[in-house]
Motif scaffolding. Structure first.
Motif, short mmCIF file in Angstrom:
data_model
loop_
_atom_site.label_atom_id
_atom_site.label_comp_id
_atom_site.label_asym_id
_atom_site.label_seq_id
_atom_site.Cartn_x
_atom_site.Cartn_y
_atom_site.Cartn_z
N GLN A 141 9.94 6.60 -4.30
CA GLN A 141 10.09 6.08 -5.65
C GLN A 141 10.78 4.70 -5.56
N PRO A 142 10.59 3.83 -6.54
CA PRO A 142 11.21 2.49 -6.50
C PRO A 142 12.72 2.53 -6.26
N ARG A 143 13.42 3.51 -6.83
CA ARG A 143 14.87 3.59 -6.64
C ARG A 143 15.28 3.82 -5.18
N ARG A 190 6.27 13.35 -4.05
CA ARG A 190 5.89 12.01 -4.52
C ARG A 190 6.73 11.54 -5.70
N GLN A 191 7.11 12.47 -6.58
CA GLN A 191 7.90 12.12 -7.75
C GLN A 191 9.39 11.99 -7.43
N GLY A 192 9.75 12.25 -6.20
CA GLY A 192 11.16 12.15 -5.80
C GLY A 192 12.00 13.30 -6.30
N HIS A 193 11.37 14.44 -6.62
CA HIS A 193 12.09 15.59 -7.14
C HIS A 193 12.66 16.48 -6.04
N LEU A 194 12.31 16.20 -4.79
CA LEU A 194 12.92 16.89 -3.66
C LEU A 194 13.96 15.94 -3.07
N GLU A 241 0.83 -1.21 0.00
CA GLU A 241 0.00 0.00 0.00
C GLU A 241 0.86 1.26 0.00
N GLU A 242 0.48 2.22 -0.84
CA GLU A 242 1.19 3.51 -0.86
C GLU A 242 0.65 4.36 0.27
N LEU A 243 1.56 5.02 0.99
CA LEU A 243 1.18 5.89 2.09
C LEU A 243 1.28 7.34 1.64
N LEU A 244 0.36 8.16 2.13
CA LEU A 244 0.34 9.57 1.77
C LEU A 244 -0.28 10.36 2.90
N PHE A 245 0.40 11.42 3.33
CA PHE A 245 -0.11 12.31 4.38
C PHE A 245 0.39 13.72 4.10
N ALA A 246 -0.49 14.69 4.29
CA ALA A 246 -0.11 16.10 4.18
C ALA A 246 -0.87 16.88 5.24
N ALA A 247 -0.15 17.68 6.01
CA ALA A 247 -0.79 18.55 6.99
C ALA A 247 -1.59 19.62 6.25
N PRO A 248 -2.61 20.17 6.90
CA PRO A 248 -3.37 21.24 6.25
C PRO A 248 -2.46 22.38 5.81
N GLY A 249 -2.71 22.89 4.61
CA GLY A 249 -1.94 24.03 4.10
C GLY A 249 -0.78 23.66 3.21
N ILE A 250 -0.46 22.38 3.08
CA ILE A 250 0.63 21.97 2.21
C ILE A 250 0.17 22.08 0.75
N GLN A 251 0.95 22.73 -0.07
CA GLN A 251 0.58 22.96 -1.46
C GLN A 251 0.61 21.66 -2.26
N LEU A 252 -0.36 21.54 -3.15
CA LEU A 252 -0.47 20.36 -4.00
C LEU A 252 0.78 20.19 -4.86
N ARG A 253 1.31 21.28 -5.37
CA ARG A 253 2.51 21.23 -6.21
C ARG A 253 3.71 20.68 -5.43
N LEU A 254 3.84 21.08 -4.16
CA LEU A 254 4.93 20.58 -3.32
C LEU A 254 4.77 19.08 -3.07
N MET A 255 3.54 18.64 -2.82
CA MET A 255 3.29 17.20 -2.61
C MET A 255 3.60 16.40 -3.87
N LYS A 256 3.26 16.95 -5.01
CA LYS A 256 3.54 16.26 -6.28
C LYS A 256 5.04 16.10 -6.47
#
Length: 185
Positions: A168-170, A91-95, A73-88
């Motif tokens: 991410q898988p890597r 999730r993509q491993g770009h941070l 199962e994939e887990l996902l949590f964001a506190a209120p106010g976290i921007q959708l773009r930042l979450m994306k």
């Protein structure tokens, strides 16, 4: 007590006697100076204490039962106010993650102590994103992923955690999490 003394006088006098030599505290602010990292010996003592007292609560985190999640199962949590773009981006491993913790082979109590200490240290070191590897419990046939389930619960409760998602898988896929931390000012 004499007839001229009232019970209130007796209580007030004993309090004054108890307070002899105590100096008044004249400020109302906490000392926020940085604390040096604990030495390895004190970490070992804390680990030993955690295994001796499994029922104690660390940083508000208990080792009691939590909702069990599935291994894949994939887990996902964001506190209120976290921007959708930042979450994306997370999730993509770009941070890029700056520090990591591997909880494989630990008991629930050991993992709780290690995770709590790791997050506090990462916040103190001003890390923005960290990686937490909890595993999937595949190596133990028929066993539920207890560490994954507990980590999912604990990270939601820890101060300083803004968001997390499966890696991410890597970086470990559904056996690891990218954790976004608050930035200290």
């Amino acid at each position: 007590m004499t007839d001229s003394q009232s019970p209130a006088d007796d209580g007030a006098q004993s309090f004054e006697d108890l307070m002899q030599g105590v100096e008044r505290h004249h400020h109302d602010r906490a000392d926020t100076a940085r604390v040096a990292s604990p030495d390895p010996d004190s970490l070992a003592l804390r680990r030993a204490a955690a295994t001796e007292e499994p029922e104690r609560v660390i940083d508000g985190l208990s080792s009691e039962a939590v909702d069990i999640v599935e291994s894949g199962e994939e887990l996902l949590f964001a506190a209120p106010g976290i921007q959708l773009r930042l979450m994306k981006r997370l999730r993509q491993g770009h941070l890029p993650w700056e520090q990591g913790l591997d909880l494989h082979g630990m008991t629930v109590e050991q993992a709780r102590d290690e995770l709590s200490t790791f997050i506090r240290d990462a916040l103190r070191n001003r890390a923005r994103v960290v990686l937490v590897v909890h595993g999937k419990a595949y190596s133990q046939a028929g066993r539920q992923p207890l560490l994954k389930s507990h980590v999912n619960d604990w990270l939601r409760r820890l101060d300083g955690v803004l968001a997390f998602c499966s890696a991410q898988p890597r970086d470990g896929g559904t056996g690891a999490l990218y954790v976004l931390l608050k930035q200290r000012k």
